[in-house]
Design a protein around this motif. Structure first.
Motif, PDB file in Angstrom:
ATOM      1  N   LYS A 146      -0.995 -13.296   6.832  1.00 40.70           N
ATOM      2  CA  LYS A 146      -2.324 -12.938   5.980  1.00 40.70           C
ATOM      3  C   LYS A 146      -2.166 -11.439   5.700  1.00 40.70           C
ATOM      4  CE  LYS A 146      -4.385 -16.974   6.690  1.00 40.70           C
ATOM      5  NZ  LYS A 146      -4.427 -17.757   5.673  1.00 40.70           N
ATOM      6  N   LEU A 147      -1.607 -10.585   6.647  1.00 41.13           N
ATOM      7  CA  LEU A 147      -1.299  -9.212   6.635  1.00 41.13           C
ATOM      8  C   LEU A 147      -0.188  -8.850   5.478  1.00 41.13           C
ATOM      9  CD1 LEU A 147      -1.817  -8.130  10.116  1.00 41.13           C
ATOM     10  CD2 LEU A 147      -3.560  -8.048   8.266  1.00 41.13           C
ATOM     11  N   ASP A 148       0.519  -9.631   5.328  1.00 50.16           N
ATOM     12  CA  ASP A 148       1.742  -9.524   4.503  1.00 50.16           C
ATOM     13  C   ASP A 148       1.418  -9.663   3.097  1.00 50.16           C
ATOM     14  OD1 ASP A 148       3.767  -9.332   6.369  1.00 50.16           O
ATOM     15  OD2 ASP A 148       4.328 -11.404   6.254  1.00 50.16           O
ATOM     16  N   ILE A 149       0.341 -10.679   3.113  1.00 58.05           N
ATOM     17  CA  ILE A 149      -0.374 -10.889   1.548  1.00 58.05           C
ATOM     18  C   ILE A 149      -1.091  -9.743   1.185  1.00 58.05           C
ATOM     19  CG2 ILE A 149      -1.984 -12.419   0.206  1.00 58.05           C
ATOM     20  CD1 ILE A 149      -1.118 -14.538   2.103  1.00 58.05           C
ATOM     21  N   ALA A 150      -1.977  -9.375   2.216  1.00 55.60           N
ATOM     22  CA  ALA A 150      -2.989  -8.112   2.125  1.00 55.60           C
ATOM     23  C   ALA A 150      -2.194  -7.129   1.617  1.00 55.60           C
ATOM     24  CB  ALA A 150      -3.762  -7.903   3.229  1.00 55.60           C
ATOM     25  N   LEU A 151      -1.184  -6.779   2.180  1.00 58.80           N
ATOM     26  CA  LEU A 151      -0.318  -5.426   1.707  1.00 58.80           C
ATOM     27  C   LEU A 151       0.450  -5.451   0.579  1.00 58.80           C
ATOM     28  CD1 LEU A 151       0.645  -3.018   3.253  1.00 58.80           C
ATOM     29  CD2 LEU A 151       2.661  -3.885   4.108  1.00 58.80           C
ATOM     30  N   GLY A 152       0.815  -6.917   0.055  1.00 59.27           N
ATOM     31  CA  GLY A 152       1.088  -7.037  -1.183  1.00 59.27           C
ATOM     32  C   GLY A 152       0.005  -6.795  -2.148  1.00 59.27           C
ATOM     33  N   VAL A 153      -1.017  -7.299  -1.967  1.00 57.46           N
ATOM     34  CA  VAL A 153      -2.324  -6.735  -3.023  1.00 57.46           C
ATOM     35  C   VAL A 153      -2.498  -5.282  -2.900  1.00 57.46           C
ATOM     36  CG1 VAL A 153      -4.756  -7.134  -3.165  1.00 57.46           C
ATOM     37  CG2 VAL A 153      -3.542  -8.986  -2.478  1.00 57.46           C
ATOM     38  N   ALA A 154      -2.396  -4.742  -1.710  1.00 57.47           N
ATOM     39  CA  ALA A 154      -2.844  -3.279  -1.562  1.00 57.47           C
ATOM     40  C   ALA A 154      -1.555  -2.428  -2.266  1.00 57.47           C
ATOM     41  CB  ALA A 154      -2.722  -2.828   0.016  1.00 57.47           C
ATOM     42  N   ASN A 155      -0.402  -2.964  -2.346  1.00 55.66           N
ATOM     43  CA  ASN A 155       0.758  -2.156  -3.234  1.00 55.66           C
ATOM     44  C   ASN A 155       0.818  -2.600  -4.518  1.00 55.66           C
ATOM     45  OD1 ASN A 155       1.841  -0.897  -0.843  1.00 55.66           O
ATOM     46  ND2 ASN A 155       2.759  -2.530  -0.057  1.00 55.66           N
ATOM     47  N   ASP A 156      -0.056  -3.215  -5.044  1.00 56.69           N
ATOM     48  CA  ASP A 156      -0.079  -3.730  -6.572  1.00 56.69           C
ATOM     49  C   ASP A 156      -0.706  -2.691  -7.333  1.00 56.69           C
ATOM     50  OD1 ASP A 156      -0.173  -4.799  -9.119  1.00 56.69           O
ATOM     51  OD2 ASP A 156      -0.804  -6.766  -8.370  1.00 56.69           O
ATOM     52  N   GLY A 157       0.030  -1.878  -7.911  1.00 55.00           N
ATOM     53  CA  GLY A 157      -0.300  -0.597  -8.570  1.00 55.00           C
ATOM     54  C   GLY A 157      -1.072  -1.215  -9.905  1.00 55.00           C
ATOM     55  N   ALA A 158      -1.262  -2.281 -10.579  1.00 56.12           N
ATOM     56  CA  ALA A 158      -1.998  -2.739 -11.489  1.00 56.12           C
ATOM     57  C   ALA A 158      -3.426  -3.019 -11.062  1.00 56.12           C
ATOM     58  CB  ALA A 158      -1.524  -4.239 -11.869  1.00 56.12           C
ATOM     59  N   LEU A 159      -3.966  -3.001  -9.874  1.00 57.62           N
ATOM     60  CA  LEU A 159      -5.081  -2.995  -9.344  1.00 57.62           C
ATOM     61  C   LEU A 159      -5.872  -1.885  -8.685  1.00 57.62           C
ATOM     62  CD1 LEU A 159      -4.423  -6.210  -6.891  1.00 57.62           C
ATOM     63  CD2 LEU A 159      -5.271  -6.143  -9.273  1.00 57.62           C
ATOM     64  N   TRP A 160      -5.236  -0.659  -9.031  1.00 55.42           N
ATOM     65  CA  TRP A 160      -5.661   0.470  -8.245  1.00 55.42           C
ATOM     66  C   TRP A 160      -5.932   1.675  -9.294  1.00 55.42           C
ATOM     67  CZ3 TRP A 160      -7.803  -0.714  -3.772  1.00 55.42           C
ATOM     68  CH2 TRP A 160      -7.374  -1.581  -3.091  1.00 55.42           C
ATOM     69  N   PRO A 161      -6.840   2.550  -9.343  1.00 52.94           N
ATOM     70  CA  PRO A 161      -6.785   3.485 -10.680  1.00 52.94           C
ATOM     71  C   PRO A 161      -5.724   4.507 -10.628  1.00 52.94           C
ATOM     72  CG  PRO A 161      -8.935   3.024  -9.277  1.00 52.94           C
ATOM     73  CD  PRO A 161      -7.837   2.520  -8.327  1.00 52.94           C
ATOM     74  N   ALA A 162      -5.117   4.692  -9.262  1.00 49.42           N
ATOM     75  CA  ALA A 162      -4.145   5.738  -9.603  1.00 49.42           C
ATOM     76  C   ALA A 162      -3.081   5.626  -8.566  1.00 49.42           C
ATOM     77  CB  ALA A 162      -4.709   7.011  -9.434  1.00 49.42           C
ATOM     78  N   PRO A 163      -1.796   5.866  -8.701  1.00 46.71           N
ATOM     79  CA  PRO A 163      -0.879   5.491  -7.678  1.00 46.71           C
ATOM     80  C   PRO A 163      -0.967   6.431  -6.616  1.00 46.71           C
ATOM     81  CG  PRO A 163       0.065   6.464  -9.509  1.00 46.71           C
ATOM     82  CD  PRO A 163      -1.193   6.300  -9.942  1.00 46.71           C
ATOM     83  N   GLU A 164      -0.904   6.119  -5.387  1.00 48.09           N
ATOM     84  CA  GLU A 164      -0.846   6.927  -4.042  1.00 48.09           C
ATOM     85  C   GLU A 164       0.175   7.190  -3.347  1.00 48.09           C
ATOM     86  OE1 GLU A 164      -4.077   6.540  -1.649  1.00 48.09           O
ATOM     87  OE2 GLU A 164      -5.498   5.531  -3.131  1.00 48.09           O
ATOM     88  N   ASP A 165       0.489   8.270  -2.441  1.00 51.07           N
ATOM     89  CA  ASP A 165       1.702   8.272  -1.686  1.00 51.07           C
ATOM     90  C   ASP A 165       2.212   7.228  -1.338  1.00 51.07           C
ATOM     91  OD1 ASP A 165       2.288  10.167   1.443  1.00 51.07           O
ATOM     92  OD2 ASP A 165       3.608   9.327   0.022  1.00 51.07           O
ATOM     93  N   GLU A 166       3.488   6.884  -1.691  1.00 53.98           N
ATOM     94  CA  GLU A 166       4.152   5.625  -1.249  1.00 53.98           C
ATOM     95  C   GLU A 166       4.530   5.481  -0.194  1.00 53.98           C
ATOM     96  OE1 GLU A 166       7.106   4.789  -4.387  1.00 53.98           O
ATOM     97  OE2 GLU A 166       6.016   4.711  -6.104  1.00 53.98           O
ATOM     98  N   SER A 167       4.663   6.454   0.749  1.00 53.80           N
ATOM     99  CA  SER A 167       5.096   6.287   2.074  1.00 53.80           C
ATOM    100  C   SER A 167       3.952   5.625   2.893  1.00 53.80           C
ATOM    101  CB  SER A 167       5.281   7.708   2.611  1.00 53.80           C
ATOM    102  OG  SER A 167       4.028   8.306   2.620  1.00 53.80           O
ATOM    103  N   ALA A 168       2.660   5.642   2.404  1.00 53.74           N
ATOM    104  CA  ALA A 168       1.834   4.694   2.985  1.00 53.74           C
ATOM    105  C   ALA A 168       2.044   2.969   3.077  1.00 53.74           C
ATOM    106  CB  ALA A 168       0.364   5.009   2.585  1.00 53.74           C
ATOM    107  N   SER A 169       2.589   2.682   2.214  1.00 54.70           N
ATOM    108  CA  SER A 169       3.157   1.483   1.872  1.00 54.70           C
ATOM    109  C   SER A 169       4.694   0.903   1.863  1.00 54.70           C
ATOM    110  CB  SER A 169       2.532   1.012   0.309  1.00 54.70           C
ATOM    111  OG  SER A 169       3.200   1.921  -0.684  1.00 54.70           O
ATOM    112  N   ASN A 170       5.044   2.060   2.873  1.00 53.57           N
ATOM    113  CA  ASN A 170       6.575   1.689   3.214  1.00 53.57           C
ATOM    114  C   ASN A 170       6.754   0.365   4.180  1.00 53.57           C
ATOM    115  OD1 ASN A 170       9.204   2.106   3.757  1.00 53.57           O
ATOM    116  ND2 ASN A 170       9.084   3.853   4.943  1.00 53.57           N
TER     117      ASN A 170
END
Length: 582
Positions: free
Chosen positions: A255-279
């Motif tokens: 479930k968390l793997d799927i959630a992280l995939g959604v959180a890392n999908d740049g098409a769903l968020w207004p602006a890219p953020e520090d990619e180290s958070a989604s490492n």
């Protein structure tokens, strides 16, 4: 010149405010309920917030009486009842509110079966109910009248069995909710892409608005996946067989793997953020994961005063970074639970699980160095890790074969459970012996709690944790611990005193009578270990008695479990004192 007195001119008199009209119609009750809810949200906590929520519940109740088949009204009523659970410490009141909330959510779904908000909140309420009934079993009369949730009767079976049933239902509800939310998000993404194809010169403001709507939908989808992972993690710890437990843990991680995939999908968020958070899954920099050895010197405890200030965001926009951090927090909780369950099943523990859990917490703390929840989780994790190592004799034991002291009981370290080993004078190949590693982990746990205290200096639970951890470190028998034992004991006493002062009048939020009793006994135990504190020990024990402590409670501790910190010899000492009338 204006005179002070009872008299006043007509100019000074203010007209009495007009009383708001009493709601009469269903629409008016609903509008008033929403307004009262918003006032409660502004106060957030405390008696004023509680009163506003109670009044909002009364408005929704009256609206439901006028229109008992309105799904929105039933949902709002159920949500307010669920919010009120956080405003009471009494387990019976919690269960009564939860049962009433569950009933409203179920009724709301009768009239709107695909309402994702009602599905999600019903799952949350069932999950909370499962937690409460495990801690506080009720008598048969309460079960008969209060525990039936519509057609779902949980009257039979022990608390663990009932909790497992409710968690399974919650997981099913989250699955249904996720399916609906995923469908809606996919539809929104498709519509956005089609609109972009038709209008290549779409205004920037409109593009940003559409992205914010997508991020909001993605955020609630992530919340559902995190909640499903939490329910699966709780269920994994309850089930009988190890095979089924591991299966639930795997499902929770997926479930968390799927959630992280959604959180890392740049098409769903207004602006890219520090990619180290989604490492990946929390792989932090090496220097973040390393815990340096603390010097032998222990700094004396001082009055906690917050020097930390952080601007609060007023934006309602869902943050990609915040969601990523929430996911990593749950990753860490899952691994911590899995470590406990592994010990329960095998009597052994792998340090690799601790290391993975720590990495996830460090991902959060890189972006929010003063997030109290992550800091306290880190302190608990490192303290539990240290106590696991401290229970074994010095020797060469493979990491996968270390037998661990009960990691569920944070900082449960007694004099009979520690090792008598000296720290290595010179570490070879960057490695330290076990005694030094124990000291290192406890020291790092202490720093984590102190960092949390800088943010919330009046937090009773953090103060108590600091008392616990200094007491546990004082019981170690390595030279560095023996050298610092007087300071460690003094610090433990000081932090317990601060904890007591922060909650002694009963006004502190989220501190119940049980915790206050625990603080006093822990404080008395530390004082007993300090020479010349005999009178203070008796004074604290008398205070414990005035608060409701009794000989019977002490006798029960000896018969069962005295707790995470209290030692059997101290409980026997206290019981003798009470038997002799102090």
């Amino acid at each position: 010149m204006k005179k002070f007195g009872k008299g006043s001119s007509s100019k000074d008199k203010k007209k009495a405010p007009k009383e708001a009209p009493v709601p009469q119609t269903w629409e008016e009750y609903m509008e008033e309920g929403v307004l009262l809810e918003e006032k409660g949200e502004r106060y957030a906590t405390g008696d004023k917030a509680r009163r506003f929520y109670e009044k909002a519940g009364d408005m929704y109740n009256k609206a439901c009486q006028l229109n008992p088949e309105d799904s929105d009204c039933l949902y709002n009523f159920g949500r307010v009842l669920y919010i009120l659970v956080d405003f009471t410490h009494d387990p019976c009141q919690k269960l009564a509110l939860l049962n009433a909330s569950i009933e409203r959510f179920r009724n709301a779904l009768i009239y709107d079966s695909e309402n994702p908000d009602a599905l999600f909140n019903l799952g949350q309420a069932l999950q909370t109910h499962a937690e409460v009934i495990q801690d506080h079993d009720e008598d048969d009369e309460d079960d008969e009248h209060d525990h039936s949730h519509g057609d779902h009767d949980h009257d039979h079976g022990n608390p663990e069995e009932r909790a497992a049933e409710e968690l399974q239902e919650a997981i099913s509800l989250f699955e249904t909710c996720y399916t609906i939310q995923q469908r809606d998000l996919y539809t929104a993404v498709q519509e956005s892409r089609e609109a972009d194809a038709e209008d290549e010169k779409k205004p920037k403001e409109l593009v940003e608005q559409e992205l914010q709507e997508l991020s909001s939908s993605a955020g609630v989808l992530i919340d559902t996946l995190i909640s499903a992972s939490q329910a699966l993690t709780s269920l994994a710890f309850l089930v009988d067989t190890r095979e089924l437990s591991q299966e639930h843990y795997r499902d929770a991680a997926e479930k968390l793997d799927i959630a992280l995939g959604v959180a890392n999908d740049g098409a769903l968020w207004p602006a890219p953020e520090d990619e180290s958070a989604s490492n990946g899954k929390g792989k932090g920099r090496q220097d973040d994961d390393a815990e340096p050895l603390e010097s032998d010197e222990i700094l004396p405890a001082s009055k906690p005063v917050s020097t930390f200030r952080e601007a609060e965001s007023q934006s309602d926009v869902v943050s990609q970074q915040e969601k990523i951090c929430e996911i990593h927090l749950q990753y860490s909780n899952l691994l911590s639970s899995q470590t406990d369950r592994n010990f329960q099943d095998t009597g052994k523990i792998s340090e690799g699980l601790y290391e993975q859990s720590l990495k996830h917490l460090n991902v959060v703390l890189r972006h929010h160095p003063r997030q109290v929840e992550a800091l306290c989780d880190k302190g608990d994790l490192l303290g539990s890790w240290a106590q696991g190592l401290a229970t074994f004799e010095q020797g060469s034991i493979s990491l996968d074969g270390i037998e661990q002291w009960d990691s569920k009981s944070v900082l449960n370290l007694g004099t009979s459970d520690v090792i008598a080993a000296e720290p290595a004078a010179d570490a070879k190949d960057g490695k330290t012996d076990r005694a030094s590693r124990i000291w290192q982990l406890f020291a790092s746990a202490t720093r984590a709690f102190l960092s949390a205290l800088e943010v919330e200096p009046q937090n009773t639970s953090i103060l108590e944790k600091l008392g616990d951890i200094h007491w546990s470190r004082s019981l170690l028998t390595s030279p560095v611990a023996l050298k610092n034992r007087p300071m460690l004991l003094n610090n433990a006493s000081v932090y317990y005193r601060f904890a007591w002062e922060s909650c002694k009048d009963g006004a502190a939020e989220n501190v119940d009578e049980e915790q206050r009793l625990e603080i006093l006994l822990s404080w008395a135990q530390v004082l007993r270990a300090i020479p010349g504190k005999e009178e203070e020990v008796l004074r604290v024990l008398k205070q414990w008695q005035r608060l409701g402590g009794s000989k019977e409670m002490l006798a029960e501790m000896l018969e069962g479990n005295s707790g995470d910190i209290l030692q059997e010899d101290f409980v026997e000492f206290a019981l003798k004192k009470f038997t002799k009338g102090l």
